[in-house]
Design an enzyme around this catalytic site. Structure first.
Site, mmCIF file in Angstrom:
data_model
loop_
_atom_site.group_PDB
_atom_site.id
_atom_site.type_symbol
_atom_site.label_atom_id
_atom_site.label_comp_id
_atom_site.label_asym_id
_atom_site.label_seq_id
_atom_site.Cartn_x
_atom_site.Cartn_y
_atom_site.Cartn_z
ATOM 1 N N ASN A 148 -2.632 -0.039 8.886
ATOM 2 C CA ASN A 148 -3.359 1.194 8.559
ATOM 3 C C ASN A 148 -4.729 0.974 7.917
ATOM 4 O O ASN A 148 -5.539 1.889 7.878
ATOM 5 C CB ASN A 148 -2.492 2.128 7.703
ATOM 6 N N LYS A 171 -1.981 -13.308 8.857
ATOM 7 C CA LYS A 171 -1.222 -12.735 9.974
ATOM 8 C C LYS A 171 -1.419 -11.222 9.891
ATOM 9 O O LYS A 171 -0.784 -10.541 9.081
ATOM 10 C CB LYS A 171 0.258 -13.129 9.853
ATOM 11 N N GLY A 224 2.822 -3.815 3.275
ATOM 12 C CA GLY A 224 3.543 -3.243 4.402
ATOM 13 C C GLY A 224 4.672 -2.365 3.907
ATOM 14 O O GLY A 224 4.613 -1.840 2.791
ATOM 15 N N SER A 225 5.698 -2.230 4.718
ATOM 16 C CA SER A 225 6.770 -1.290 4.385
ATOM 17 C C SER A 225 7.726 -1.877 3.349
ATOM 18 O O SER A 225 7.810 -3.094 3.168
ATOM 19 C CB SER A 225 7.542 -0.941 5.657
ATOM 20 N N GLY A 229 9.130 -5.676 3.185
ATOM 21 C CA GLY A 229 8.817 -6.289 1.889
ATOM 22 C C GLY A 229 10.058 -6.870 1.225
ATOM 23 O O GLY A 229 10.039 -7.998 0.714
ATOM 24 N N GLU A 246 2.454 -5.014 -1.969
ATOM 25 C CA GLU A 246 2.150 -3.584 -2.053
ATOM 26 C C GLU A 246 2.856 -2.909 -0.886
ATOM 27 O O GLU A 246 2.686 -3.320 0.267
ATOM 28 C CB GLU A 246 0.641 -3.334 -1.982
ATOM 29 N N CYS A 280 -0.805 4.718 2.288
ATOM 30 C CA CYS A 280 0.302 4.529 1.346
ATOM 31 C C CYS A 280 0.144 5.445 0.141
ATOM 32 O O CYS A 280 1.122 5.805 -0.505
ATOM 33 C CB CYS A 280 0.345 3.074 0.909
ATOM 34 N N GLN A 327 5.389 5.521 15.880
ATOM 35 C CA GLN A 327 5.120 6.269 14.644
ATOM 36 C C GLN A 327 5.143 7.771 14.921
ATOM 37 O O GLN A 327 5.611 8.566 14.102
ATOM 38 C CB GLN A 327 3.774 5.838 14.054
ATOM 39 N N GLU A 379 9.374 7.907 2.780
ATOM 40 C CA GLU A 379 7.990 7.864 3.255
ATOM 41 C C GLU A 379 7.974 8.147 4.763
ATOM 42 O O GLU A 379 8.693 7.506 5.527
ATOM 43 C CB GLU A 379 7.396 6.478 3.001
ATOM 44 N N GLU A 458 -3.527 -6.128 -7.173
ATOM 45 C CA GLU A 458 -4.573 -6.586 -6.270
ATOM 46 C C GLU A 458 -5.919 -6.029 -6.738
ATOM 47 O O GLU A 458 -5.992 -5.099 -7.520
ATOM 48 C CB GLU A 458 -4.316 -6.068 -4.846
#
Ligand code: NAP
Length: 478
Positions: A148, A171, A224-225, A229, A246, A280, A327, A379, A458
């Site tokens: 995203n 990646k 990511g998700s 994660g 995150e 997010c 999605q 989510e 971050e």
């Protein structure tokens, strides 16, 4: 042209390639890109390990100048990169260019930070002994990024990793490899030595898996998700390596009776439809107190229904398509669930026909939602906002905090008392007052709490806590 892997400074093709398809026009194949294997990933890790010592011990000025040149190149090419971004991800062109500009700012910020790697001298309790601490790079960092923010997230991981003397293997998400490829290419054109930053495109279950399992990868930064994660956290912590993550969000935005209605509607609508709701930090749970609830819901539905959905590159478009078919089906499934759970879809949630074939969905406002409904708890990651009613401020705060996720939160109010109290009581990692829950600065810490995040923050100077390891040195100078 096929976009190759970039390993040890070399542009390597692969047997398997995959098309990068424009979600605004599925007939538009942007490029083909290389699908890396486990061997390719190991090769990239070796290249990064070989490059580490020279990069870690290089002059900070050498590192700073490369990052600055890369930042400047991204800035000069922001329109072209923004266009590529909008083509591969589907956010509107202004947002694509804005994100490319953000990536340039991030590189320029960390170019300066590369010069600020300092240590601390501390008085020893022993006479004749000097104590000092220094922050040193870890080695090879594995960077795994979502689709995203195809240029900003790779930038805000790569730039600090390199600034503090680490080498990296990136990646990127399978859906959006184009911007990441350009970023690594730009770094090499800016003079980055071979092997310092490597790119392996391909499947998460293959390339990402090999990256997180390798003992030669000293630390992993993942965005990511929640589900992915949790899976990789077990692997990385299991082998004792540091990991920063995150993940998802379900950000609440409280609208108090005393809010400025226009401002509140702006926050609620823009925070849920920007980037097609695929942020997010989107405010997906709007919680209103009784005195403003009905007027707010009516205005949100009116404003949301008027949003022009279309091809991301069309200057008239206000909201682009959903990123892909998968999605889109998830979004439609949650809308169906919202109806079954008793929510009232006031507008949107319908497929939209445009001149080009794409994954177009009109943004939806769901009224009458409660915090126990599944579509409110999980989510969705699409243009769907649920509106909940709270009896008063305390109940609104309780609802806002009642979530397993805690990335961002917000409140719209004219009262200093509520604003200050909410900043203290919110269980999210980022709190906004009279702003949407999405939209952050690039030079300050970014991150959430609870299930949204793991490990150090971050961005900004906070990134140093993850990308360096502290060493304490004692010298007997007597
Ligand atoms: P995802 O499916 O979890 O994928 C994220 C990355 O992990 C991709 O590069 C993916 O590769 C890779 N991956 C998948 N399986 C893996 C495995 N077994 N081992 C190692 N890597 C693996 O997430 P997404 O759909 O790309 O992104 C959307 C999610 O990201 C949402 O939940 C959103 O909230 C979150 N997000 C969070 C933030 C934040 O800062 N909190 C920011 C942006 C997005 P493939 O693409 O090849 O599958």
């Amino acid at each position: 042209m096929t976009k190759t892997l970039i390993i040890g400074g070399e542009y390597q093709s692969t047997d398997e390639v995959k098309p990068n398809i424009n979600p605004s026009d599925t007939n538009d194949v942007i490029d083909e890109f290389a699908v890396g294997t486990v061997d390719d990933t190991e090769h990239a890790i070796c290249a990064a390990a070989d490059a580490f010592e020279a990069w870690a011990t290089a002059s900070p000025l050498f590192r700073a100048e490369i990052l600055e040149r890369a930042g400047q190149a991204i800035f000069e090419r922001r329109e072209e990169l923004g266009r590529l971004l909008s083509r591969e991800e589907g956010k509107i062109l202004a947002e694509g260019i804005g994100e490319a500009t953000r990536a340039a700012q991030v590189f320029k910020f960390y170019a300066q930070e590369a010069l600020r790697v300092d240590g601390v001298a501390i008085a020893s309790v022993r006479p004749g002994v000097r104590v000092e601490t220094r922050d040193e790079p870890h080695g090879v960092i594995g960077l795994i990024t979502p689709w995203n923010f195809p240029i900003a997230i790779p930038a805000w991981k790569l730039a600090p990793a390199l600034a503090y003397g680490n080498t990296a293997v990136l990646k990127p998400a399978d859906l959006t490899p184009g911007c990441a490829w350009e970023l690594i290419d730009i770094l090499h054109k800016a003079g980055l030595p071979a092997g310092v930053a490597n790119l392996v495109t391909g499947r998460g279950s293959v390339v990402g898996d090999a990256l997180v399992r390798s003992d030669r990868v000293a630390a992993v930064s993942f965005t990511g998700s929640v589900a992915t994660g949790a899976h990789i956290r077990q692997i990385v912590t299991g082998r004792g390596a540091p990991i920063q993550q995150e993940m998802g969000g379900k950000s609440p935005l409280i609208i108090m009776d005393d809010a400025d209605l226009e401002q509140a509607v702006d926050c609620a609508v823009s925070g849920s439809v920007i980037s097609t709701g695929q942020r997010c930090t989107s405010n997906t749970r709007v919680i209103a107190t009784p005195g403003i609830h009905d007027a707010l819901v009516e205005a949100m539905a009116r404003r949301t229904a008027a949003i022009r959905v279309g091809n991301a590159l069309d200057p008239q478009t206000q909201m682009g398509p959903v990123v892909d078919k998968g999605q889109l089906e998830i979004d439609l499934g949650y809308l169906e669930m919202a109806r079954k759970e008793g929510g009232e879809v006031l507008c949107g949630g319908e497929l939209v026909e445009c001149d080009t074939p794409g994954f177009y969905l009109s943004p939806a406002v769901v009224a009458g939602a409660t915090n126990d409904m599944v579509h409110v708890r999980e989510e969705i990651f699409g243009p769907v906002v649920s509106v909940l009613k709270a009896a008063d401020y305390d109940e609104a705060v309780a609802i806002a905090n009642d979530s397993p996720l805690g990335l961002s939160s917000g409140i719209c109010t004219r009262s200093l008392k509520y604003a200050e109290d909410f900043k203290a009581r919110s269980t999210a990692g980022m709190v906004m007052v009279n702003l949407p829950t999405a939209g952050v600065d690039f030079h300050v810490p970014f991150g959430g709490r609870k299930g949204s995040s793991y490990g150090p923050r971050e961005q900004g100077r906070a990134a140093r806590a993850f990308y360096t390891s502290s060493k304490t040195c004692y010298t007997n100078h007597a």
